[in-house]
Design a protein around this motif. Sequence first.
Motif, mmCIF file in Angstrom:
data_model
loop_
_atom_site.group_PDB
_atom_site.id
_atom_site.type_symbol
_atom_site.label_atom_id
_atom_site.label_comp_id
_atom_site.label_asym_id
_atom_site.label_seq_id
_atom_site.Cartn_x
_atom_site.Cartn_y
_atom_site.Cartn_z
ATOM 1 N N ILE A 32 47.292 53.326 18.620
ATOM 2 C CA ILE A 32 46.594 53.306 19.904
ATOM 3 C C ILE A 32 46.174 51.871 20.199
ATOM 4 N N GLY A 33 46.425 51.435 21.425
ATOM 5 C CA GLY A 33 46.093 50.060 21.748
ATOM 6 C C GLY A 33 45.875 49.841 23.229
ATOM 7 N N ILE A 34 45.834 48.576 23.594
ATOM 8 C CA ILE A 34 45.538 48.151 24.956
ATOM 9 C C ILE A 34 46.574 47.122 25.385
ATOM 10 N N ASP A 35 47.004 47.190 26.618
ATOM 11 C CA ASP A 35 47.810 46.150 27.249
ATOM 12 C C ASP A 35 47.009 45.539 28.386
ATOM 13 N N SER A 36 47.072 44.226 28.502
ATOM 14 C CA SER A 36 46.366 43.553 29.591
ATOM 15 C C SER A 36 47.320 42.640 30.339
ATOM 16 N N PHE A 37 47.168 42.604 31.647
ATOM 17 C CA PHE A 37 47.902 41.650 32.482
ATOM 18 C C PHE A 37 47.000 40.480 32.889
ATOM 19 N N ALA A 38 45.824 40.397 32.250
ATOM 20 C CA ALA A 38 44.872 39.332 32.562
ATOM 21 C C ALA A 38 44.612 39.259 34.060
ATOM 22 N N ALA A 39 44.390 40.435 34.653
ATOM 23 C CA ALA A 39 44.166 40.496 36.098
ATOM 24 C C ALA A 39 42.892 39.749 36.472
ATOM 25 N N ILE A 40 42.949 39.021 37.583
ATOM 26 C CA ILE A 40 41.781 38.325 38.106
ATOM 27 C C ILE A 40 41.589 38.793 39.543
ATOM 28 N N LEU A 41 40.582 39.637 39.736
ATOM 29 C CA LEU A 41 40.429 40.392 40.977
ATOM 30 C C LEU A 41 39.202 39.956 41.760
ATOM 31 N N PRO A 42 39.281 39.989 43.074
ATOM 32 C CA PRO A 42 38.105 39.670 43.886
ATOM 33 C C PRO A 42 37.076 40.788 43.823
ATOM 34 N N GLU B 172 45.008 49.524 16.990
ATOM 35 C CA GLU B 172 46.119 48.961 16.214
ATOM 36 C C GLU B 172 46.899 47.855 16.910
ATOM 37 N N VAL B 173 46.842 47.785 18.249
ATOM 38 C CA VAL B 173 47.713 46.836 18.940
ATOM 39 C C VAL B 173 47.073 46.377 20.240
ATOM 40 N N GLY C 221 57.124 63.705 20.742
ATOM 41 C CA GLY C 221 56.471 62.880 19.731
ATOM 42 C C GLY C 221 56.544 61.405 20.066
ATOM 43 N N VAL C 222 55.389 60.741 20.088
ATOM 44 C CA VAL C 222 55.367 59.302 20.339
ATOM 45 C C VAL C 222 54.643 58.599 19.196
ATOM 46 N N SER C 223 55.012 57.346 18.971
ATOM 47 C CA SER C 223 54.449 56.555 17.880
ATOM 48 C C SER C 223 53.329 55.645 18.327
ATOM 49 N N ARG C 224 53.255 55.366 19.634
ATOM 50 C CA ARG C 224 52.272 54.408 20.127
ATOM 51 C C ARG C 224 51.927 54.727 21.571
ATOM 52 N N ILE C 225 50.650 54.614 21.924
ATOM 53 C CA ILE C 225 50.222 54.674 23.318
ATOM 54 C C ILE C 225 49.304 53.485 23.573
ATOM 55 N N THR C 226 49.628 52.708 24.610
ATOM 56 C CA THR C 226 48.783 51.584 24.988
ATOM 57 C C THR C 226 48.239 51.793 26.390
ATOM 58 N N PHE C 227 46.994 51.412 26.580
ATOM 59 C CA PHE C 227 46.277 51.608 27.835
ATOM 60 C C PHE C 227 46.318 50.321 28.655
ATOM 61 N N GLN C 228 46.801 50.412 29.873
ATOM 62 C CA GLN C 228 46.720 49.284 30.796
ATOM 63 C C GLN C 228 45.417 49.465 31.578
ATOM 64 N N MET C 229 44.375 48.787 31.126
ATOM 65 C CA MET C 229 43.057 48.999 31.717
ATOM 66 C C MET C 229 42.491 47.737 32.365
ATOM 67 N N SER C 230 43.291 46.680 32.503
ATOM 68 C CA SER C 230 42.729 45.416 32.979
ATOM 69 C C SER C 230 42.371 45.425 34.459
ATOM 70 N N THR C 231 42.789 46.456 35.209
ATOM 71 C CA THR C 231 42.376 46.518 36.610
ATOM 72 C C THR C 231 40.894 46.840 36.756
ATOM 73 N N ALA C 232 40.234 47.193 35.654
ATOM 74 C CA ALA C 232 38.797 47.449 35.688
ATOM 75 C C ALA C 232 37.999 46.240 35.213
ATOM 76 N N ALA C 233 38.645 45.089 35.107
ATOM 77 C CA ALA C 233 38.014 43.930 34.472
ATOM 78 C C ALA C 233 36.807 43.383 35.222
ATOM 79 N N LEU C 234 36.632 43.722 36.499
ATOM 80 C CA LEU C 234 35.473 43.226 37.234
ATOM 81 C C LEU C 234 34.162 43.693 36.619
ATOM 82 N N ASP C 235 34.152 44.909 36.113
ATOM 83 C CA ASP C 235 32.945 45.468 35.500
ATOM 84 C C ASP C 235 33.023 45.223 33.988
#
Length: 346
Positions: free
Chosen positions: A3-13, A43-44, A306-320
């Motif tokens: 289980i992990g996280i992916d980020s696009f380093a979003a910079i939002l107004p 893990e990632v 069956g999956v071996s990995r799930i990553t969350f793209q959560m960077s759109t919430a980076a303002l908070d």
Amino acid sequence: MEIGIDSFAAILPDPVTGQVPSATGRMAELIEEVELADRVGLEVFGIGEHHRGEFLDSAPTMILAAAAARTRQIKLTSAVTVLSAADPVRVFQEFATLDLISKGRAEIVVGRGSFVEAFPLFGFDTRDYDDLFAEKLDLLLALQESTNVTWEGRFRAPLRGQGVYPRPHTHHLPIWVGVGGTPQSFARAGALGLPLMVAIIGGGFDRFRPLVDLYREAGRRAGHDLKVLKIGIHAMGFVGETDAAARDAFFPGWAHLTASIGRERGWSPPTRQQFDAMAGPEGAFLVGDPSTVAAKMLQASDKLGGVSRITFQMSTAALDTTAMRRSIELLGNEVAPLVRGAQPTS
């Protein structure tokens, strides 16, 4: 399941004032997010690659190297490296260096890219979109196997046995193939015996089952052990104390980016109703409280065999920033134990 996280380093107004935060501050927050993910046992952590004003991830290995120096266990990967518009020799060197810095924690997810800005920026023709990727993946895999490679293709100068250095800490850098919804891409990854990272950013998980089956069948036909044909999911995701809190924190940033990209691609403006449907039981957004998110992750794995990995793209919430950090804590401390406890141990 990793289980992990992916980020696009979003910079939002800011949705109220329209003010854009400083790039320096946002980058510092991103490195702190990777540190936190490491501390709570995820893990990632992946960093995307874009060449647009909304994101700060045009040089992902730089971000990953900074994170490597401040973390201990978490795997560090791209999400994805736009290989079609890159030099595979340079990609290998950068990730081999990252692997040395991190003492064996580097991985690469390569893809063709869902945005085309990199192609004219680096002098490539989008008409060669798939041919570029196929050729460059071939070279990257050859570099993984040997220090001195003899190779020739259409899109870069040939190699005549030159040494490519440094070599990574690990014998083989893990190379995943990132895919969207193109059957050819699934089949190619299977034939090569490479693990697959599926970007599921809309619809439902079950609609990808035929493509995942195609991947596994292509791998079986090519003689690969099914154990090496790993499936990963990259999905929109966010964890809050309640379902409502998670949706409220994630929606504004998601709506802003979706609307911005949608204007370029002719999409209708996104609505809260559409978002809530995607975050609902049949949608592909992993947004909710820990029990909701854990149940949906297990459901997604079941639907895809069956999956071996799930990553969350959560960077759109980076303002908070507070909600973002709390989401990472909840993912590591509450969601992960629920998922792992529900899975067989062998």
